[in-house]
Design a protein around this motif. Structure first.
Motif, PDB file in Angstrom:
ATOM      1  N   GLU A  36      60.301 -27.126  -1.679  1.00 32.63           N
ATOM      2  CA  GLU A  36      59.253 -27.714  -2.499  1.00 32.63           C
ATOM      3  C   GLU A  36      58.317 -26.589  -2.920  1.00 32.63           C
ATOM      4  N   ILE A  37      58.107 -26.447  -4.217  1.00 37.27           N
ATOM      5  CA  ILE A  37      57.332 -25.324  -4.747  1.00 37.27           C
ATOM      6  C   ILE A  37      55.887 -25.735  -4.964  1.00 37.27           C
ATOM      7  N   VAL A  38      54.974 -24.899  -4.483  1.00 39.86           N
ATOM      8  CA  VAL A  38      53.538 -25.126  -4.683  1.00 39.86           C
ATOM      9  C   VAL A  38      52.977 -23.919  -5.434  1.00 39.86           C
ATOM     10  N   ASP A  78      44.431 -24.728  -7.907  1.00 42.15           N
ATOM     11  CA  ASP A  78      43.427 -23.674  -7.759  1.00 42.15           C
ATOM     12  C   ASP A  78      43.594 -23.068  -6.375  1.00 42.15           C
ATOM     13  N   LEU A  79      43.768 -21.761  -6.309  1.00 36.61           N
ATOM     14  CA  LEU A  79      43.986 -21.083  -5.038  1.00 36.61           C
ATOM     15  C   LEU A  79      42.911 -21.422  -4.008  1.00 36.61           C
ATOM     16  N   ALA A  80      41.681 -21.589  -4.449  1.00 39.76           N
ATOM     17  CA  ALA A  80      40.574 -21.877  -3.531  1.00 39.76           C
ATOM     18  C   ALA A  80      40.777 -23.180  -2.771  1.00 39.76           C
ATOM     19  N   LYS A  81      41.651 -24.039  -3.273  1.00 39.40           N
ATOM     20  CA  LYS A  81      41.884 -25.345  -2.646  1.00 39.40           C
ATOM     21  C   LYS A  81      43.188 -25.388  -1.861  1.00 39.40           C
ATOM     22  N   VAL A  82      43.795 -24.218  -1.627  1.00 41.33           N
ATOM     23  CA  VAL A  82      45.047 -24.128  -0.874  1.00 41.33           C
ATOM     24  C   VAL A  82      44.796 -23.344   0.413  1.00 41.33           C
ATOM     25  N   SER A  83      45.308 -23.858   1.511  1.00 48.14           N
ATOM     26  CA  SER A  83      45.208 -23.146   2.786  1.00 48.14           C
ATOM     27  C   SER A  83      46.603 -22.974   3.371  1.00 48.14           C
ATOM     28  N   ALA A  84      46.701 -22.139   4.390  1.00 51.55           N
ATOM     29  CA  ALA A  84      48.003 -21.889   5.016  1.00 51.55           C
ATOM     30  C   ALA A  84      48.598 -23.153   5.612  1.00 51.55           C
ATOM     31  N   SER A  85      47.764 -24.105   5.969  1.00 54.41           N
ATOM     32  CA  SER A  85      48.272 -25.365   6.542  1.00 54.41           C
ATOM     33  C   SER A  85      49.011 -26.214   5.509  1.00 54.41           C
ATOM     34  N   ASP A  86      48.841 -25.890   4.220  1.00 53.61           N
ATOM     35  CA  ASP A  86      49.482 -26.659   3.149  1.00 53.61           C
ATOM     36  C   ASP A  86      50.906 -26.206   2.854  1.00 53.61           C
ATOM     37  N   ILE A  87      51.281 -25.003   3.301  1.00 48.41           N
ATOM     38  CA  ILE A  87      52.573 -24.430   2.942  1.00 48.41           C
ATOM     39  C   ILE A  87      53.248 -23.800   4.151  1.00 48.41           C
ATOM     40  N   ASP A  88      54.557 -23.609   4.040  1.00 48.63           N
ATOM     41  CA  ASP A  88      55.343 -23.002   5.122  1.00 48.63           C
ATOM     42  C   ASP A  88      55.623 -21.530   4.879  1.00 48.63           C
ATOM     43  N   GLY A  89      55.519 -21.099   3.629  1.00 47.06           N
ATOM     44  CA  GLY A  89      55.750 -19.709   3.261  1.00 47.06           C
ATOM     45  C   GLY A  89      55.052 -19.431   1.948  1.00 47.06           C
ATOM     46  N   LEU A  90      54.953 -18.154   1.585  1.00 47.19           N
ATOM     47  CA  LEU A  90      54.238 -17.759   0.368  1.00 47.19           C
ATOM     48  C   LEU A  90      54.958 -16.586  -0.280  1.00 47.19           C
ATOM     49  N   ILE A  91      55.069 -16.611  -1.620  1.00 45.00           N
ATOM     50  CA  ILE A  91      55.684 -15.514  -2.366  1.00 45.00           C
ATOM     51  C   ILE A  91      54.762 -15.095  -3.499  1.00 45.00           C
ATOM     52  N   LEU A  92      54.597 -13.778  -3.655  1.00 48.06           N
ATOM     53  CA  LEU A  92      53.788 -13.209  -4.733  1.00 48.06           C
ATOM     54  C   LEU A  92      54.706 -12.476  -5.700  1.00 48.06           C
ATOM     55  N   ARG A 120      41.872 -14.281   1.829  1.00 45.56           N
ATOM     56  CA  ARG A 120      41.766 -15.377   2.801  1.00 45.56           C
ATOM     57  C   ARG A 120      43.122 -16.005   3.086  1.00 45.56           C
ATOM     58  N   LEU A 121      43.864 -16.342   2.028  1.00 46.85           N
ATOM     59  CA  LEU A 121      45.147 -17.006   2.227  1.00 46.85           C
ATOM     60  C   LEU A 121      46.149 -16.087   2.908  1.00 46.85           C
ATOM     61  N   LEU A 122      46.178 -14.823   2.521  1.00 48.93           N
ATOM     62  CA  LEU A 122      47.110 -13.885   3.155  1.00 48.93           C
ATOM     63  C   LEU A 122      46.789 -13.724   4.645  1.00 48.93           C
ATOM     64  N   LEU A 123      45.525 -13.638   4.978  1.00 50.12           N
ATOM     65  CA  LEU A 123      45.147 -13.528   6.392  1.00 50.12           C
ATOM     66  C   LEU A 123      45.492 -14.801   7.154  1.00 50.12           C
ATOM     67  N   MET A 125      47.933 -16.916   6.416  1.00 51.24           N
ATOM     68  CA  MET A 125      49.390 -16.952   6.557  1.00 51.24           C
ATOM     69  C   MET A 125      49.844 -16.034   7.679  1.00 51.24           C
ATOM     70  N   HIS A 126      49.285 -14.830   7.726  1.00 49.37           N
ATOM     71  CA  HIS A 126      49.663 -13.876   8.773  1.00 49.37           C
ATOM     72  C   HIS A 126      49.264 -14.398  10.147  1.00 49.37           C
ATOM     73  N   ALA A 127      48.069 -14.949  10.266  1.00 46.38           N
ATOM     74  CA  ALA A 127      47.598 -15.465  11.552  1.00 46.38           C
ATOM     75  C   ALA A 127      48.464 -16.616  12.051  1.00 46.38           C
ATOM     76  N   ALA A 128      49.017 -17.378  11.107  1.00 44.70           N
ATOM     77  CA  ALA A 128      49.873 -18.518  11.457  1.00 44.70           C
ATOM     78  C   ALA A 128      51.334 -18.114  11.607  1.00 44.70           C
ATOM     79  N   SER A 129      51.635 -16.826  11.461  1.00 51.56           N
ATOM     80  CA  SER A 129      53.008 -16.305  11.546  1.00 51.56           C
ATOM     81  C   SER A 129      53.939 -16.974  10.536  1.00 51.56           C
ATOM     82  N   LYS A 130      53.400 -17.267   9.366  1.00 51.46           N
ATOM     83  CA  LYS A 130      54.214 -17.849   8.297  1.00 51.46           C
ATOM     84  C   LYS A 130      54.662 -16.733   7.353  1.00 51.46           C
ATOM     85  N   PRO A 131      55.904 -16.784   6.879  1.00 47.66           N
ATOM     86  CA  PRO A 131      56.456 -15.667   6.108  1.00 47.66           C
ATOM     87  C   PRO A 131      55.799 -15.485   4.744  1.00 47.66           C
TER      88      PRO A 131
END
Length: 218
Positions: A36-38, A78-92, A120-123, A125-131
């Motif tokens: 599922e793409i966010v 809007d990135l400001a409304k997304v947190s690591a709890s909303d996704i399982d992984g992130l790609i740039l 904020r989001l990258l930190l 994701m890293h803290a949650a050990s999400k890829p």
């Protein structure tokens, strides 16, 4: 249950936003992988706008979120409304927007800073050990945000950019366009894409491997 993978866009167009081929290939391979793409982007004005026909600056303003919505077909947050709890992984995906809008690495090199919401989001994701996956020049912004973690990344073989990455605390690995580098400790996957090119066919192989690796790590 589908894995939710965020795609952090930085505008629309290689010289001032997301590299469109890299972004679309990322979306295609995520869809093929059953994720599922966010899509998301920061709500901010671009520092510059480039005419992609003659490569000259244009005297106009464009918004990164609005421009990114072109790639996402309007389905974007809007990135400001997304947190690591909303996704399982992130790609740039790459493109100059990753180094102009998500950070100012394109202007300041190793003295760059990262957009606060991106950092904020990258930190998180890293803290949650999400890829986290980063394509083309995007690993430079990733290292700028996570330099204290000493991430291992690749941008291909460009000596100047690699030196900047090392100065910011990262470890650069030379890598071919059809390959990926996996930092297992930090759960980061990178590929050179158009840092090496030369064609969409060439960059597709590495991006597909990166996407599949990120999805498998979710």
């Amino acid at each position: 249950m589908k894995k939710k993978v965020g795609v952090l866009l930085s505008g629309c167009g290689v010289y001032d936003g997301s590299e469109i081929h890299e972004a679309v290939l990322t979306l295609l391979f995520l869809d093929r992988a059953g994720a599922e793409i966010v899509c998301m982007a920061p709500d901010m004005d671009q520092p510059d706008v480039i005419n992609h026909l003659d490569m000259q600056p244009m005297a106009e303003k464009r918004n990164v979120l609005v421009e990114s919505a072109r790639i996402a077909r309007g389905n974007i947050r809007d990135l400001a409304k997304v947190s690591a709890s909303d996704i399982d992984g992130l790609i740039l995906p790459g493109g100059f927007g990753a180094a102009k809008n998500l950070s100012d690495f394109a202007f300041k090199g190793p003295q760059a800073t990262v957009h606060p919401e991106v950092k904020r989001l990258l930190l998180e994701m890293h803290a949650a050990s999400k890829p986290i996956g980063a394509i083309c020049i995007a690993p430079a912004t990733l290292v700028c945000a996570l330099g204290s973690k000493h991430p291992e990344v690749t941008i291909g073989a460009d000596a100047g950019t690699a030196a900047g990455i090392e100065t910011m605390g990262g470890k650069h690995h030379i890598c071919g366009v059809d390959s990926i580098h996996v930092d297992t400790k930090n759960r980061i996957v990178t590929t050179p894409a158009y840092m090496l090119g030369p064609s969409i066919r060439d960059v597709a192989g590495g991006i597909e491997k990166l996407v599949n690796q990120v999805v498998s790590m979710c």
